[in-house]
Design an enzyme around this catalytic site. Structure first.
Site, PDB file in Angstrom:
ATOM      1  N   LYS A 191       0.852  -1.192   0.000  1.00 36.60           N
ATOM      2  CA  LYS A 191       0.000   0.000   0.000  1.00 36.60           C
ATOM      3  C   LYS A 191       0.889   1.245   0.000  1.00 36.60           C
ATOM      4  O   LYS A 191       1.488   1.581   1.016  1.00 36.60           O
ATOM      5  CB  LYS A 191      -0.930   0.035   1.205  1.00 36.60           C
ATOM      6  CG  LYS A 191      -1.993   1.150   1.078  1.00 36.60           C
ATOM      7  CD  LYS A 191      -2.712   1.428   2.376  1.00 36.60           C
ATOM      8  CE  LYS A 191      -1.934   2.338   3.282  1.00 36.60           C
ATOM      9  NZ  LYS A 191      -1.761   3.713   2.717  1.00 36.60           N
ATOM     10  N   GLY A 232      -5.182   3.683  -0.651  1.00 31.23           N
ATOM     11  CA  GLY A 232      -5.989   4.031   0.509  1.00 31.23           C
ATOM     12  C   GLY A 232      -5.187   4.751   1.563  1.00 31.23           C
ATOM     13  O   GLY A 232      -3.977   4.947   1.436  1.00 31.23           O
ATOM     14  N   ASP A 233      -5.886   5.117   2.639  1.00 31.50           N
ATOM     15  CA  ASP A 233      -5.256   5.879   3.700  1.00 31.50           C
ATOM     16  C   ASP A 233      -5.393   5.131   5.012  1.00 31.50           C
ATOM     17  O   ASP A 233      -5.070   3.951   5.098  1.00 31.50           O
ATOM     18  CB  ASP A 233      -5.858   7.279   3.770  1.00 31.50           C
ATOM     19  CG  ASP A 233      -4.929   8.306   4.417  1.00 31.50           C
ATOM     20  OD1 ASP A 233      -3.999   7.894   5.131  1.00 31.50           O
ATOM     21  OD2 ASP A 233      -5.148   9.510   4.217  1.00 31.50           O
ATOM     22  N   GLY A 242      -4.851   1.077   5.793  1.00 30.64           N
ATOM     23  CA  GLY A 242      -3.689   0.697   6.592  1.00 30.64           C
ATOM     24  C   GLY A 242      -4.075  -0.088   7.818  1.00 30.64           C
ATOM     25  O   GLY A 242      -3.433  -1.095   8.154  1.00 30.64           O
ATOM     26  N   GLU A 295      10.428   1.718   9.841  1.00 34.19           N
ATOM     27  CA  GLU A 295      11.459   2.672   9.422  1.00 34.19           C
ATOM     28  C   GLU A 295      10.820   4.047   9.554  1.00 34.19           C
ATOM     29  O   GLU A 295       9.986   4.431   8.747  1.00 34.19           O
ATOM     30  CB  GLU A 295      11.908   2.369   7.991  1.00 34.19           C
ATOM     31  CG  GLU A 295      13.249   2.977   7.631  1.00 34.19           C
ATOM     32  CD  GLU A 295      13.106   4.395   7.124  1.00 34.19           C
ATOM     33  OE1 GLU A 295      13.348   5.333   7.925  1.00 34.19           O
ATOM     34  OE2 GLU A 295      12.756   4.583   5.960  1.00 34.19           O
ATOM     35  N   CYS A 317      13.962  11.031   5.826  1.00 30.38           N
ATOM     36  CA  CYS A 317      14.063  10.707   7.254  1.00 30.38           C
ATOM     37  C   CYS A 317      15.501  10.664   7.745  1.00 30.38           C
ATOM     38  O   CYS A 317      15.771  10.933   8.919  1.00 30.38           O
ATOM     39  CB  CYS A 317      13.375   9.381   7.540  1.00 30.38           C
ATOM     40  SG  CYS A 317      13.963   8.022   6.509  1.00 30.38           S
ATOM     41  N   GLU A 339      11.102  16.660  13.868  1.00 33.35           N
ATOM     42  CA  GLU A 339      11.406  16.446  12.455  1.00 33.35           C
ATOM     43  C   GLU A 339      10.536  17.369  11.603  1.00 33.35           C
ATOM     44  O   GLU A 339       9.309  17.275  11.622  1.00 33.35           O
ATOM     45  CB  GLU A 339      11.162  14.986  12.071  1.00 33.35           C
ATOM     46  CG  GLU A 339      11.533  14.659  10.642  1.00 33.35           C
ATOM     47  CD  GLU A 339      11.310  13.196  10.298  1.00 33.35           C
ATOM     48  OE1 GLU A 339      12.183  12.614   9.622  1.00 33.35           O
ATOM     49  OE2 GLU A 339      10.285  12.640  10.715  1.00 33.35           O
TER      50      GLU A 339
END
Length: 492
Positions: A187, A218-219, A223, A261, A295, A394
């Protein structure tokens, strides 16, 4: 809509393209122009479940997990060949949907993952210890116990990727999962689904059996379905630490294995004897590469107080030369953020930095003359204390901070004073001292004086602390998708 490139806009389930059974769609926009690129089907929960069920059948009943590693490697090489043939499409789609400047689109975004795929098939799989004998053990009065240790595919994997490096991040999950003999449902992020959907074309061209790789969109709901579905054995997620914690919690109810990750706020330590030219180039890359949407980018520059002012002056000069604009323009050296929401987040954090007393020495605004697109100037803060929000949060945008230090001990303390631990760097003419500092930095990867060239598939990528769990790339990534089984017997 006509485009200069080709992409697949349908879901890929059980070896077939489909629009799914939902009437909803995902709108994909070019972040540099805000123009519509494509509309792709948004998977319903039924679509996601169909994909998981297809992966389960392919694992339990299909040939893929039972093929010899060499046979799987041959299929992966055919996938790599098809990807190489379609590289112009991949590059064009990446520039349009992710906003990469062309040099990045042609390297890390596309060619590097294909190189990792070839490395897995040509180097890792032929030499990996898929089965090895146990040392025989003598038990008096019983006999000799002996056996083998087997490495076997973990099962059905949910692979949930991020928007910033869409093809790269998806492939860093697909490669080891398929190499191990697992089956998978991929996804991609809702903002950048096109490159990942293309992987279905490559699977078809290579002759991957139906159901081995499925690609849905999808979102949050999609998920959650993947992270909680009882037929899923392993979840691999790339994204923010906030969402990563939610993924971890959702998967824990059924004790799925989880590979995460996540984010970073990585520090580059610049000693007094450092090569400032190299350190400045590295700091510039940490701020401007993909508009700071990475990242592992080095966004905290810790510099010895004796060279602080010189480094800041050079870094400001370098940032002034950055050309911000549409990545389709060859003159552009930094493109946009992915969305209006991401730009708003970055701008709010910049404002917080000013409120807390840090000083902007370059940037901090939207570039003049760019009325469309999600752009922010590359921005540099000085006068930063490591306790400030801008030193601990971040940004995922083109913002860097410079923090002075007086001693190596202080530099290590500042570097480690972070909830994250993904990457780091040390710059020094004294490589022995640099190595000692690197060994004390709590991060998954630390480079010395720029490190080795490129994204090395022989390295292990992953983080300490809230930067994640597990490792990716090469044999280290492959290992995450394997179970260890002991088969033993007595010799009489």
């Amino acid at each position: 809509m006509t485009t200069a490139y080709s992409f697949s806009s349908q879901l890929y389930i059980d070896g077939r393209r489909t629009d799914g059974d939902s009437q909803a769609s995902l709108v994909v926009r070019n972040p540099a122009t805000e123009e519509l690129i494509a509309e792709v089907p948004q998977s319903s929960l039924t679509d996601v479940r169909r994909a998981v069920e297809a992966a389960r059948r392919a694992f339990d009943e299909g040939p893929w997990p039972r093929l010899k590693p060499a046979e799987r490697a041959a299929v992966l090489l055919r996938m790599a060949e098809e990807m190489e043939r379609r590289l112009p499409d991949l590059v064009a789609v990446n520039i349009a949907e992710a906003g990469s400047v062309r040099p990045l689109a042609e390297s890390l975004q596309t060619r590097v993952p294909v190189a990792h795929l070839r490395d897995m098939a040509e180097r890792v799989m032929p030499t990996f210890a898929w089965e090895r004998p146990m040392q025989p053990t003598v038990a008096p009065g019983i006999g000799i116990s002996q056996g083998v240790l087997r490495r076997e595919a973990f099962g059905v994997c949910a692979l949930i990727s991020a928007y910033n490096f869409p093809f790269f991040l998806s492939m860093m999950k697909v490669i080891p999962a398929l190499a191990a003999g697992c089956t998978a449902v991929l996804k991609p992020a809702p903002a950048t689904p096109l490159e990942s959907l293309l992987i279905g074309d490559f699977a078809d061209a290579a002759g991957l059996p139906p159901g081995v790789l499925n690609i849905v969109t999808g979102d949050i709901a999609a998920g959650r379905e993947l992270t909680t579905h009882p037929m899923v054995d392993l979840v691999s997620f790339t994204g923010s630490d906030t969402v990563g914690r939610a993924v971890y919690a959702q998967a824990s109810a059924s004790l799925k294995k989880v590979v995460l990750e996540l984010g970073g706020k990585s520090a580059s330590i610049v000693r007094a004897d450092a090569d400032l030219d190299g350190a400045v180039r590295s700091a510039l890359a940490g701020i401007t590469t993909h508009a700071g949407q990475g990242c592992s980018l080095l966004t905290r520059t810790l510099v010895h107080e004796s060279v602080h002012d010189e480094l800041v002056a050079r870094l400001s000069e370098g940032l002034a030369a950055v050309r911000v604009g549409d990545p389709a323009d060859p003159a552009t050296t930094m493109g946009p953020l992915i969305s209006e929401a991401q730009r708003d987040k970055v701008e709010k954090l910049i404002h917080v930095g000013e409120e807390q007393g840090a000083r902007i020495v370059h940037g901090g605004r939207r570039p003049a003359g760019l009325d469309r697109g999600y752009f922010v100037e590359p921005t540099l803060f000085t006068g930063v204390d490591n306790g400030m929000t801008i030193a601990r949060t971040e940004f995922f945008g083109p913002v860097g901070v410079v923090i002075p230090f007086a001693t190596d001990e202080e530099a290590v303390r500042i570097a480690n004073d972070s909830p994250y631990g993904l990457a780091g760097a040390v710059w020094s003419a004294d490589t022995v001292a640099a190595h000692e500092i690197a060994s004390r930095v709590r991060a998954g990867g630390v480079t010395i004086n720029g490190g080795s060239a490129g994204v090395n598939p022989r390295a292990a990528f992953g983080g300490y602390k809230q930067s994640g769990l597990g490792r990716e790339w090469g044999e280290f990534g492959l290992d995450e998708y394997l179970q260890t089984k002991t088969v033993s017997w007595a010799a009489r």
